[in-house]
Design a protein around this motif. Sequence first.
Motif, PDB file in Angstrom:
ATOM      1  N   ILE A 123      57.801  14.692 -28.571  1.00  0.00           N
ATOM      2  CA  ILE A 123      58.995  15.298 -27.989  1.00  0.00           C
ATOM      3  C   ILE A 123      60.193  15.173 -28.922  1.00  0.00           C
ATOM      4  O   ILE A 123      61.010  16.107 -29.040  1.00  0.00           O
ATOM      5  N   GLU A 124      60.334  14.055 -29.598  1.00  0.00           N
ATOM      6  CA  GLU A 124      61.518  13.834 -30.437  1.00  0.00           C
ATOM      7  C   GLU A 124      61.525  14.735 -31.668  1.00  0.00           C
ATOM      8  O   GLU A 124      62.548  15.318 -32.018  1.00  0.00           O
ATOM      9  N   SER A 125      60.387  14.890 -32.328  1.00  0.00           N
ATOM     10  CA  SER A 125      60.343  15.710 -33.546  1.00  0.00           C
ATOM     11  C   SER A 125      59.983  17.157 -33.264  1.00  0.00           C
ATOM     12  O   SER A 125      60.245  18.026 -34.091  1.00  0.00           O
ATOM     13  N   GLY A 126      59.383  17.425 -32.111  1.00  0.00           N
ATOM     14  CA  GLY A 126      58.965  18.781 -31.789  1.00  0.00           C
ATOM     15  C   GLY A 126      57.620  19.161 -32.340  1.00  0.00           C
ATOM     16  O   GLY A 126      57.106  20.245 -32.038  1.00  0.00           O
ATOM     17  N   THR A 127      57.030  18.301 -33.153  1.00  0.00           N
ATOM     18  CA  THR A 127      55.710  18.598 -33.696  1.00  0.00           C
ATOM     19  C   THR A 127      54.664  18.499 -32.589  1.00  0.00           C
ATOM     20  O   THR A 127      54.847  17.763 -31.607  1.00  0.00           O
ATOM     21  N   ALA A 128      53.600  19.235 -32.760  1.00  0.00           N
ATOM     22  CA  ALA A 128      52.566  19.258 -31.728  1.00  0.00           C
ATOM     23  C   ALA A 128      51.207  19.459 -32.371  1.00  0.00           C
ATOM     24  O   ALA A 128      51.083  20.122 -33.412  1.00  0.00           O
ATOM     25  N   TYR A 129      50.210  18.883 -31.755  1.00  0.00           N
ATOM     26  CA  TYR A 129      48.830  19.081 -32.178  1.00  0.00           C
ATOM     27  C   TYR A 129      48.161  20.009 -31.168  1.00  0.00           C
ATOM     28  O   TYR A 129      48.251  19.806 -29.954  1.00  0.00           O
ATOM     29  N   PHE A 130      47.492  21.040 -31.674  1.00  0.00           N
ATOM     30  CA  PHE A 130      46.735  21.959 -30.845  1.00  0.00           C
ATOM     31  C   PHE A 130      45.289  21.933 -31.335  1.00  0.00           C
ATOM     32  O   PHE A 130      45.015  22.161 -32.520  1.00  0.00           O
ATOM     33  N   SER A 131      44.383  21.656 -30.422  1.00  0.00           N
ATOM     34  CA  SER A 131      42.982  21.550 -30.797  1.00  0.00           C
ATOM     35  C   SER A 131      42.424  22.920 -31.171  1.00  0.00           C
ATOM     36  O   SER A 131      42.973  23.960 -30.800  1.00  0.00           O
ATOM     37  N   PRO A 132      41.326  22.955 -31.927  1.00  0.00           N
ATOM     38  CA  PRO A 132      40.702  24.241 -32.278  1.00  0.00           C
ATOM     39  C   PRO A 132      40.377  25.083 -31.040  1.00  0.00           C
ATOM     40  O   PRO A 132      40.518  26.298 -31.070  1.00  0.00           O
ATOM     41  N   ARG A 133      39.927  24.417 -29.983  1.00  0.00           N
ATOM     42  CA  ARG A 133      39.608  25.170 -28.770  1.00  0.00           C
ATOM     43  C   ARG A 133      40.869  25.779 -28.171  1.00  0.00           C
ATOM     44  O   ARG A 133      40.848  26.896 -27.659  1.00  0.00           O
ATOM     45  N   TRP A 134      42.011  25.053 -28.227  1.00  0.00           N
ATOM     46  CA  TRP A 134      43.286  25.568 -27.731  1.00  0.00           C
ATOM     47  C   TRP A 134      43.645  26.857 -28.469  1.00  0.00           C
ATOM     48  O   TRP A 134      44.108  27.827 -27.867  1.00  0.00           O
ATOM     49  N   LYS A 135      43.413  26.855 -29.782  1.00  0.00           N
ATOM     50  CA  LYS A 135      43.767  28.024 -30.593  1.00  0.00           C
ATOM     51  C   LYS A 135      42.783  29.159 -30.390  1.00  0.00           C
ATOM     52  O   LYS A 135      43.172  30.326 -30.270  1.00  0.00           O
ATOM     53  N   SER A 136      41.501  28.828 -30.339  1.00  0.00           N
ATOM     54  CA  SER A 136      40.498  29.885 -30.152  1.00  0.00           C
ATOM     55  C   SER A 136      40.613  30.530 -28.775  1.00  0.00           C
ATOM     56  O   SER A 136      40.202  31.678 -28.583  1.00  0.00           O
ATOM     57  N   MET A 137      41.161  29.776 -27.818  1.00  0.00           N
ATOM     58  CA  MET A 137      41.377  30.324 -26.485  1.00  0.00           C
ATOM     59  C   MET A 137      42.293  31.550 -26.545  1.00  0.00           C
ATOM     60  O   MET A 137      42.197  32.465 -25.720  1.00  0.00           O
ATOM     61  N   LEU A 138      43.196  31.557 -27.533  1.00  0.00           N
ATOM     62  CA  LEU A 138      44.131  32.667 -27.721  1.00  0.00           C
ATOM     63  C   LEU A 138      43.682  33.596 -28.839  1.00  0.00           C
ATOM     64  O   LEU A 138      44.451  34.474 -29.269  1.00  0.00           O
ATOM     65  N   GLY A 139      42.482  33.408 -29.359  1.00  0.00           N
ATOM     66  CA  GLY A 139      41.944  34.295 -30.375  1.00  0.00           C
ATOM     67  C   GLY A 139      42.368  33.957 -31.788  1.00  0.00           C
ATOM     68  O   GLY A 139      42.209  34.792 -32.695  1.00  0.00           O
ATOM     69  N   HIS A 140      42.883  32.767 -32.065  1.00  0.00           N
ATOM     70  CA  HIS A 140      43.376  32.383 -33.375  1.00  0.00           C
ATOM     71  C   HIS A 140      42.409  31.427 -34.064  1.00  0.00           C
ATOM     72  O   HIS A 140      41.682  30.660 -33.407  1.00  0.00           O
ATOM     73  N   GLU A 141      42.458  31.485 -35.405  1.00  0.00           N
ATOM     74  CA  GLU A 141      41.747  30.488 -36.202  1.00  0.00           C
ATOM     75  C   GLU A 141      42.588  29.208 -36.251  1.00  0.00           C
ATOM     76  O   GLU A 141      43.776  29.210 -35.920  1.00  0.00           O
ATOM     77  N   ASP A 142      41.966  28.130 -36.697  1.00  0.00           N
ATOM     78  CA  ASP A 142      42.643  26.828 -36.691  1.00  0.00           C
ATOM     79  C   ASP A 142      43.890  26.823 -37.568  1.00  0.00           C
ATOM     80  O   ASP A 142      44.906  26.218 -37.229  1.00  0.00           O
TER      81      ASP A 142
END
Length: 530
Positions: A123-142
């Motif tokens: 929350i403090e830096s705004g950085t976030a980790y998104f898993s490969p499945r999270w990205k593929s759910m939207l049709g994106h590569e890692d």
Amino acid sequence: MDELRLPIETRRRQGAHEARDQVRALHGRGPMDQIRKILSDMVGAERRLLDERLDRARSSDQRAIRLLSVLLLSFVGCLATFFAMIRQGQKRQIRYATELRKSREQFELAVRGSKDGLWDWDIESGTAYFSPRWKSMLGHEDREIEAHFREFESRLHPDDRERVLKTVEDYLEGLLPNYSVEFRMRTKDGHYRWILARGAALRDSSGRPFRMAGSHTDVTERKETETRLAAQNELLERAMKAERETNAALKRAQALMVQNEKMAGLGNMVAGVAHEINNPLAFITNNVAILQRDFDEICQLVRLYEAAGTVLAREAPELERQICSLRDRVEMPDTLASLPGLLTRTTEGLKRIRQIVNDLRLFARLDEGEVNEADLDAGIRSTATIIQGHAKGKDVALELELGHLPLVTCNAARVNQVVMNLLSNAIDACSPGGVVTVRTSAEDGQIRIDVLDDGHGINPAIRDRIFDPFFTTKPIGKGTGLGLSISYGIVQDHGGTIEVDSTPGEGSRFTVRLPFQPAVKRTREKLISA
């Protein structure tokens, strides 16, 4: 000897070279014995001095060695403790790493089985980790999505964005116990998928959140299924509503047919009664008129006979005695005085009977079987006349406040039937001493008929059902539940409206609005068929 002690002392203070120079200066090249003696004394003194210094140094070094030994032992103990702690920490880290790896493996297996996407937001830096499945759910590569919170925020549907961010904010502020929200996210091809987001926040000792993690579940198929079910439910509800309306219309039609039969029977009865009453009524009325016309002449004749009483007593005393006896017996003066009033009241009664017959004919509209221009005020008066007996029997006052209505194109008999039903219900709703009022007025191209009562009112729980066919609150045998339903249908057929405003314990107001002219030809055809 004093001279020799001086160099020795000088050597002690200044060293061997300075003492030797001094001896040479004092004695020059003296005898060898003296020199040896002096040198021997000097060597002895030097040896004693060295021994003293060695003794002092040896004592000091021992103390330093002992202190150093203690410090070294202490350092070795601390170092051993330090390495022991490091080893224990390494063992714990190894154990934690092993447990964490197992937990991650278990979690990844569970997530992989559930096809959920994972996210972890600093929350403090705004950085976030998104898993490969999270990205593929939207049709994106890692590699196509940056590790930052704005990647999530920028893909929210415009209609969902404010709601979702407000939910996140409320959860982080502690206003919501759990974070769970459904929304749409844009995919790589520009379409949107429905996502169910769930997560939890980590907070510091002051309760301030610093990290939040959770999962995304694709619920698009469920949403589409729900949408289809909602559309099918809506169609089903419409079909059921149409069926209910059809059933209600059928019931109203059946009730109207029953009522039409009653009205037809009433019409035939009224026609027969009117015919049977009008014929003798005409004879009686004519006879009473003749009687009133001839009564004055009879009275004049009687007065002449009375004037001739003295002559008759002298010429025919017996006849005059019989006449006097009969005159006293029939109370001739009182009879002659009361007969004009009796004839007048008889004439008024005959007029009343004629008016009742006319009101019956007007109510049933026997001479108007179709749609015509009608004076509804006259119809309301005739209806009030017919129902006046019912009002008196209930000790309810019936008041008319009729305006000057223009002629209205309608089926007057049906409108009279509506007024009759409303008046009957209003009278039944009143307690003894109650008042029922009928008002008429014209406004905005419509006529308005208000029927008011100060009775017990209508329960709000049943207000929406009072126009349903066969619905009644009256005891069995006292009502059929068709009056208001038929009235509603008649008013609808005229292109009008009927409304009710009621307060329990204070009374009710029924308001009927009818247009001056039928709205369309279809309405006119309905009225004619009715």
